[in-house]
Design a protein around this motif. Structure first.
Motif, PDB file in Angstrom:
ATOM      1  N   GLN A 273       8.410  -5.011  -1.183  1.00 16.41           N
ATOM      2  CA  GLN A 273       7.037  -5.279  -1.612  1.00 16.41           C
ATOM      3  C   GLN A 273       6.487  -6.523  -0.915  1.00 16.41           C
ATOM      4  OE1 GLN A 273       5.108  -3.310  -4.011  1.00 16.41           O
ATOM      5  NE2 GLN A 273       3.568  -4.488  -2.884  1.00 16.41           N
ATOM      6  N   GLN A 274       7.325  -7.540  -0.748  1.00 16.63           N
ATOM      7  CA  GLN A 274       6.902  -8.753  -0.039  1.00 16.63           C
ATOM      8  C   GLN A 274       6.512  -8.431   1.399  1.00 16.63           C
ATOM      9  OE1 GLN A 274      10.514 -11.208  -1.728  1.00 16.63           O
ATOM     10  NE2 GLN A 274       9.190 -12.612  -0.629  1.00 16.63           N
ATOM     11  N   VAL A 275       7.283  -7.566   2.039  1.00 18.78           N
ATOM     12  CA  VAL A 275       6.940  -7.158   3.410  1.00 18.78           C
ATOM     13  C   VAL A 275       5.606  -6.414   3.414  1.00 18.78           C
ATOM     14  CG1 VAL A 275       7.625  -5.740   5.392  1.00 18.78           C
ATOM     15  CG2 VAL A 275       9.359  -7.033   4.141  1.00 18.78           C
ATOM     16  N   ALA A 276       5.443  -5.485   2.466  1.00 16.51           N
ATOM     17  CA  ALA A 276       4.198  -4.700   2.384  1.00 16.51           C
ATOM     18  C   ALA A 276       2.979  -5.597   2.240  1.00 16.51           C
ATOM     19  CB  ALA A 276       4.275  -3.716   1.216  1.00 16.51           C
ATOM     20  N   ASP A 277       3.140  -6.698   1.512  1.00 15.39           N
ATOM     21  CA  ASP A 277       2.021  -7.608   1.240  1.00 15.39           C
ATOM     22  C   ASP A 277       1.757  -8.591   2.380  1.00 15.39           C
ATOM     23  OD1 ASP A 277       1.766  -6.403  -1.242  1.00 15.39           O
ATOM     24  OD2 ASP A 277       2.951  -7.931  -2.293  1.00 15.39           O
ATOM     25  N   SER A 278       2.623  -8.628   3.377  1.00 19.01           N
ATOM     26  CA  SER A 278       2.532  -9.651   4.420  1.00 19.01           C
ATOM     27  C   SER A 278       1.540  -9.279   5.514  1.00 19.01           C
ATOM     28  CB  SER A 278       3.918  -9.881   5.053  1.00 19.01           C
ATOM     29  OG  SER A 278       4.290  -8.755   5.847  1.00 19.01           O
ATOM     30  N   ASP A 279       0.968 -10.312   6.120  1.00 17.68           N
ATOM     31  CA  ASP A 279       0.078 -10.103   7.266  1.00 17.68           C
ATOM     32  C   ASP A 279       0.848  -9.518   8.449  1.00 17.68           C
ATOM     33  OD1 ASP A 279      -2.114 -11.068   5.900  1.00 17.68           O
ATOM     34  OD2 ASP A 279      -1.850 -13.133   6.622  1.00 17.68           O
ATOM     35  N   GLU A 280       2.121  -9.931   8.566  1.00 16.28           N
ATOM     36  CA  GLU A 280       2.948  -9.445   9.675  1.00 16.28           C
ATOM     37  C   GLU A 280       3.102  -7.925   9.628  1.00 16.28           C
ATOM     38  OE1 GLU A 280       4.454 -13.672   8.911  1.00 16.28           O
ATOM     39  OE2 GLU A 280       3.556 -12.049   7.759  1.00 16.28           O
ATOM     40  N   TRP A 281       3.287  -7.370   8.427  1.00 13.03           N
ATOM     41  CA  TRP A 281       3.441  -5.911   8.307  1.00 13.03           C
ATOM     42  C   TRP A 281       2.115  -5.203   8.557  1.00 13.03           C
ATOM     43  CZ3 TRP A 281       6.574  -2.201   9.016  1.00 13.03           C
ATOM     44  CH2 TRP A 281       6.319  -0.915   8.509  1.00 13.03           C
ATOM     45  N   GLU A 283      -0.163  -6.138  10.594  1.00 12.47           N
ATOM     46  CA  GLU A 283      -0.321  -6.118  12.060  1.00 12.47           C
ATOM     47  C   GLU A 283       0.588  -5.048  12.686  1.00 12.47           C
ATOM     48  OE1 GLU A 283       0.473 -10.077  13.426  1.00 12.47           O
ATOM     49  OE2 GLU A 283      -1.164 -10.949  12.231  1.00 12.47           O
ATOM     50  N   ALA A 284       1.809  -4.934  12.174  1.00  9.53           N
ATOM     51  CA  ALA A 284       2.753  -3.945  12.712  1.00  9.53           C
ATOM     52  C   ALA A 284       2.256  -2.523  12.468  1.00  9.53           C
ATOM     53  CB  ALA A 284       4.123  -4.140  12.069  1.00  9.53           C
ATOM     54  N   MET A 285       1.622  -2.290  11.314  1.00  9.98           N
ATOM     55  CA  MET A 285       1.085  -0.955  11.028  1.00  9.98           C
ATOM     56  C   MET A 285      -0.039  -0.597  11.986  1.00  9.98           C
ATOM     57  SD  MET A 285       1.091  -0.173   6.942  1.00  9.98           S
ATOM     58  CE  MET A 285       0.040  -1.523   6.462  1.00  9.98           C
ATOM     59  N   VAL A 286      -0.943  -1.535  12.213  1.00  8.04           N
ATOM     60  CA  VAL A 286      -2.053  -1.285  13.129  1.00  8.04           C
ATOM     61  C   VAL A 286      -1.522  -0.994  14.535  1.00  8.04           C
ATOM     62  CG1 VAL A 286      -4.019  -2.358  14.299  1.00  8.04           C
ATOM     63  CG2 VAL A 286      -3.742  -2.629  11.821  1.00  8.04           C
ATOM     64  N   ALA A 287      -0.537  -1.775  14.970  1.00 14.60           N
ATOM     65  CA  ALA A 287       0.011  -1.630  16.321  1.00 14.60           C
ATOM     66  C   ALA A 287       0.749  -0.305  16.497  1.00 14.60           C
ATOM     67  CB  ALA A 287       0.949  -2.791  16.626  1.00 14.60           C
ATOM     68  N   ASN A 288       1.233   0.276  15.389  1.00  9.41           N
ATOM     69  CA  ASN A 288       2.052   1.486  15.488  1.00  9.41           C
ATOM     70  C   ASN A 288       1.425   2.712  14.816  1.00  9.41           C
ATOM     71  OD1 ASN A 288       4.861   0.629  16.696  1.00  9.41           O
ATOM     72  ND2 ASN A 288       4.193  -1.036  15.357  1.00  9.41           N
ATOM     73  N   GLY A 289       0.125   2.622  14.501  1.00  3.94           N
ATOM     74  CA  GLY A 289      -0.603   3.785  13.989  1.00  3.94           C
ATOM     75  C   GLY A 289      -0.179   4.244  12.607  1.00  3.94           C
ATOM     76  N   LEU A 290       0.277   3.304  11.782  1.00  4.41           N
ATOM     77  CA  LEU A 290       0.684   3.666  10.420  1.00  4.41           C
ATOM     78  C   LEU A 290      -0.414   3.323   9.423  1.00  4.41           C
ATOM     79  CD1 LEU A 290       4.393   2.393  10.350  1.00  4.41           C
ATOM     80  CD2 LEU A 290       3.564   4.694  10.821  1.00  4.41           C
ATOM     81  N   ALA A 291      -0.456   4.076   8.338  1.00  3.72           N
ATOM     82  CA  ALA A 291      -1.384   3.802   7.242  1.00  3.72           C
ATOM     83  C   ALA A 291      -0.601   3.192   6.083  1.00  3.72           C
ATOM     84  CB  ALA A 291      -2.060   5.093   6.786  1.00  3.72           C
ATOM     85  N   PRO A 292      -1.264   2.418   5.217  1.00  8.70           N
ATOM     86  CA  PRO A 292      -0.562   1.880   4.048  1.00  8.70           C
ATOM     87  C   PRO A 292      -0.026   3.017   3.179  1.00  8.70           C
ATOM     88  CG  PRO A 292      -2.719   0.838   4.328  1.00  8.70           C
ATOM     89  CD  PRO A 292      -2.676   2.005   5.269  1.00  8.70           C
ATOM     90  N   PHE A 293       1.199   2.891   2.731  1.00  8.78           N
ATOM     91  CA  PHE A 293       1.788   3.859   1.806  1.00  8.78           C
ATOM     92  C   PHE A 293       2.896   3.119   1.067  1.00  8.78           C
ATOM     93  CE2 PHE A 293       4.540   7.454   0.536  1.00  8.78           C
ATOM     94  CZ  PHE A 293       3.599   8.270  -0.068  1.00  8.78           C
TER      95      PHE A 293
END
Length: 322
Positions: A273-281, A283-293
């Motif tokens: 959950q901490q990773v999900a809430d982080s700015d770093e994650w 950015e990683a989602m945007v860079a890799n075409g992932l949506a929040p889930f």
């Protein structure tokens, strides 16, 4: 492949990598070679956990390819069943293969699914000049004449791209989903080519596969299979808002050994959950075409249990498993 052979191969794979020394950092097993989704999950989530202080030592990544994830699964169940310092990368392919008994008789309840924090959303697309303007238009056409509609997808018959439209049709009240044709080809781009060329009426795939084709105007997405519309693609309606309650995404997440304590299970859920809430994650989602889930802990375990049951039932219905 027998369980005994799975176990022997898994043990030799680990011995070949060198055993983890005692009292070292946690370990993340990627059930595939470097590169690709499972490796990305271990390396990215592990790195961010350390960077944001969720763990106090870098997480060691071990690649253990084999049997579509089955080698690592058997190893975890048989050799590391109570290891509280072990996490394993997983995705929709993991739950699909377990539902279809592809791991030599092993079942989804032999581990605990701790969470997912991103996903490649499932989509249904049609050619730009298709007469079908909405998901319901397509469903109505299937209801009127099931054999007249064919879907293309980048997975084999019985794979996740095949199951997505079947889930939609079942929820929409189509009784004989076996009458609907599916053409499995080698990857999403080929599936789109089939649809743009008029060989199939629709394509079932993932958002990451269609972005370029959407931008070029070759296809129209008539549904995204998420809870909410996807950031950056707000013009694509969800199946849910069109009255068909299907969420089908290629989630990226983790499982842990079954026999760890509830306290340790919750510890990994909290870290995720901490990773999900982080700015770093983000950015990683945007860079890799992932949506929040984001589903962690017991909420995610319940979700996986439901998906496995639904895929097993569908797979029996279409004859993929007995």
């Amino acid at each position: 492949m027998t369980k005994r052979l799975f176990k022997a191969l898994a043990t030799s794979a680990v011995l070949g990598l060198g055993a983890t020394t005692a009292a070292t950092a946690a370990e993340c097993i990627a059930p595939a070679n470097p590169g690709g989704g499972w490796d990305f999950t271990c390396r990215q989530i592990g790195k961010i956990m350390y960077d944001i202080g969720a763990v106090d030592k870098p997480i060691q990544v071990t690649n253990m390819a084999g049997a579509g994830g089955g080698l690592a699964y058997n190893y975890v169940v048989s050799e590391r069943g109570d290891d509280a310092e072990l996490i394993v990368a997983a995705s929709s392919a993991t739950s699909t293969r377990l539902a279809q008994n592809a791991y030599a008789g092993m079942t989804a309840d032999q581990v605990r699914f701790v969470g997912s924090i991103g996903a490649d959303p499932g989509v249904i697309v049609v050619a730009a000049d298709s007469p079908y303007q909405s998901l319901n238009d397509l469903v109505d056409a299937v209801k009127a004449e099931p054999g007249s509609i064919a879907f293309a997808g980048g997975s084999a018959v019985g794979g996740f791209d095949h199951l997505k439209p079947l889930m939609i049709l079942q929820r929409a009240g189509v009784e004989d989903v076996k009458a609907v044709k599916y053409i499995g080809v080698d990857g999403g781009a080929d599936a789109i080519t089939q649809t743009v060329g008029g060989f199939t009426q629709a394509m079932s795939g993932d958002m990451s596969e269609i972005v370029g084709f959407l931008k070029s105007g070759d296809v129209r997405a008539i549904a995204v299979l998420t809870e909410e519309r996807v950031p950056g693609f707000e013009d694509i309606p969800t199946a849910k808002e069109q009255g068909i309650d299907v969420v089908a995404v290629n989630w990226r997440g983790l499982y842990v050994p079954k026999d760890i304590s509830d306290e340790d299970f919750q510890k990994w859920a909290d870290r995720l959950q901490q990773v999900a809430d982080s700015d770093e994650w983000k950015e990683a989602m945007v860079a890799n075409g992932l949506a929040p889930f984001t589903k962690v802990g017991g909420d995610f375990q319940s979700y996986v249990d439901g998906v496995v049951a639904e895929i097993r039932a569908l797979s029996k219905e279409i004859g993929v498993i007995q």
